[in-house]
Design a protein around this motif. Structure first.
Motif, short mmCIF file in Angstrom:
data_model
loop_
_atom_site.label_atom_id
_atom_site.label_comp_id
_atom_site.label_asym_id
_atom_site.label_seq_id
_atom_site.Cartn_x
_atom_site.Cartn_y
_atom_site.Cartn_z
N ALA A 19 0.81 -1.22 0.00
CA ALA A 19 0.00 0.00 0.00
C ALA A 19 0.84 1.27 0.00
O ALA A 19 0.44 2.29 -0.56
CB ALA A 19 -0.94 0.00 1.21
N GLU A 25 4.14 -0.30 -10.10
CA GLU A 25 3.08 0.01 -11.06
C GLU A 25 3.58 0.92 -12.17
O GLU A 25 3.36 0.67 -13.37
CB GLU A 25 1.90 0.69 -10.36
CG GLU A 25 1.12 -0.23 -9.45
CD GLU A 25 0.37 0.56 -8.40
OE1 GLU A 25 -0.83 0.31 -8.24
OE2 GLU A 25 0.97 1.43 -7.75
N THR A 40 -4.24 -3.23 -9.87
CA THR A 40 -3.58 -3.45 -8.59
C THR A 40 -4.54 -3.58 -7.41
O THR A 40 -5.51 -2.84 -7.31
CB THR A 40 -2.60 -2.29 -8.30
OG1 THR A 40 -1.74 -2.12 -9.42
CG2 THR A 40 -1.75 -2.58 -7.08
N ARG A 42 -3.96 -3.74 -3.06
CA ARG A 42 -2.88 -3.34 -2.14
C ARG A 42 -3.04 -3.98 -0.77
O ARG A 42 -4.16 -4.22 -0.31
CB ARG A 42 -2.83 -1.82 -2.02
CG ARG A 42 -2.34 -1.16 -3.30
CD ARG A 42 -2.31 0.37 -3.14
NE ARG A 42 -1.67 0.98 -4.30
CZ ARG A 42 -0.38 1.27 -4.40
NH1 ARG A 42 0.44 1.00 -3.40
NH2 ARG A 42 0.11 1.82 -5.49
#
Length: 257
Positions: A19, A25, A40, A42
């Protein structure tokens, strides 16, 4: 004429990522050719230490993230934590893959550590030099993981960073210099570990400078996702590893446009 909108008509990659992290990314999107998308979920990483990583991996968030991400129409699910997947060795990484397969039954599964070993094999690496941002305890486990899989670590350096956000703040120029410094005559390749540690923007320059393959955790993860999905979906310029997987103009055209 419509403009390309980011649709993953070649392949959709699902990514479980920390996170507080930002690098993986953006680097995947940088390497992705048109038609490859990244999606994604997290999970929380308390601290980049053995104890903090273990807390993350034992938390129920991991299963929840895998199940949620697996409900999307993705082709591959990648667990984007290198240290988290090699923490307790190869058997631990294999067990993690089995868990993810049970939680997300649709997509093919890989992890950053699985991808790393596949990438090193693809570039025919033997002994390696290792660069990480980790604290000593995690760095030593990286060495153990590589060596138990046949890659003697002949040179290495770590930065001792234990805060996740600080990993991403290391300038790319410093990482470039770090790799140049640890290169060793007996190293057949260099491995840059950590998915929140910048790397891919320097790989081509490093390979030109040192004359050998440079593999990073993010680069290897993206490459392996393309490999297991069976698609050519990389932009040129991100290392020898992508030979044969760079997108060819006109291939994989989206008929829906």
């Amino acid at each position: 004429m419509f403009r390309y909108d980011g649709d993953g008509y070649r392949a959709r990659i699902g990514l479980i990522f920390m996170a507080s992290s930002v690098v993986m990314e953006s680097e995947m999107w940088a390497m992705a050719a048109e038609g490859v998308s990244v999606h994604t979920a997290r999970i929380k990483l308390p601290k980049v230490t053995v104890e903090g990583i273990e807390e993350m991996m034992n938390a129920p968030q991991l299963e929840e993230a895998a199940r949620l991400l697996g409900s999307a129409p993705i082709d591959v699910l990648c667990f984007g934590g290198t240290s988290a997947s090699f923490l307790h060795g190869t058997a631990y990484d294999v067990a993690l893959t089995k868990k993810l397969t049970g939680w997300a039954a649709g997509p093919k599964i890989t992890t950053a550590s699985t991808a790393t070993l596949a990438a090193l094999a693809a570039v025919e690496a033997g002994p390696v030099a290792l660069a990480t941002p980790y604290v000593d305890g995690v760095h030593q486990r990286a060495i153990r993981f590589l060596e138990e899989n046949g890659h003697k670590v002949v040179s290495h350096r770590n930065l001792g960073i234990d805060k996740d956000q600080a990993l991403a703040e290391v300038p790319l120029e410093k990482i470039y210099d770090m790799v140049r410094e640890i290169d060793h005559p007996d190293a057949t390749a260099v491995f840059i570990s950590c998915t929140n540690f910048r790397s891919v923007g320097a790989i081509e320059a490093l390979e030109t400078a040192i004359g050998k393959p440079v593999v990073s955790a993010v680069q290897a993860s993206f490459w392996h996702c393309l490999k297991v999905a069976g698609v050519k979906g990389a932009k040129p310029g991100y290392g020898r590893l992508f030979k044969g997987l760079e997108a060819v103009s006109g291939e994989g055209t989206d008929d829906r446009r």
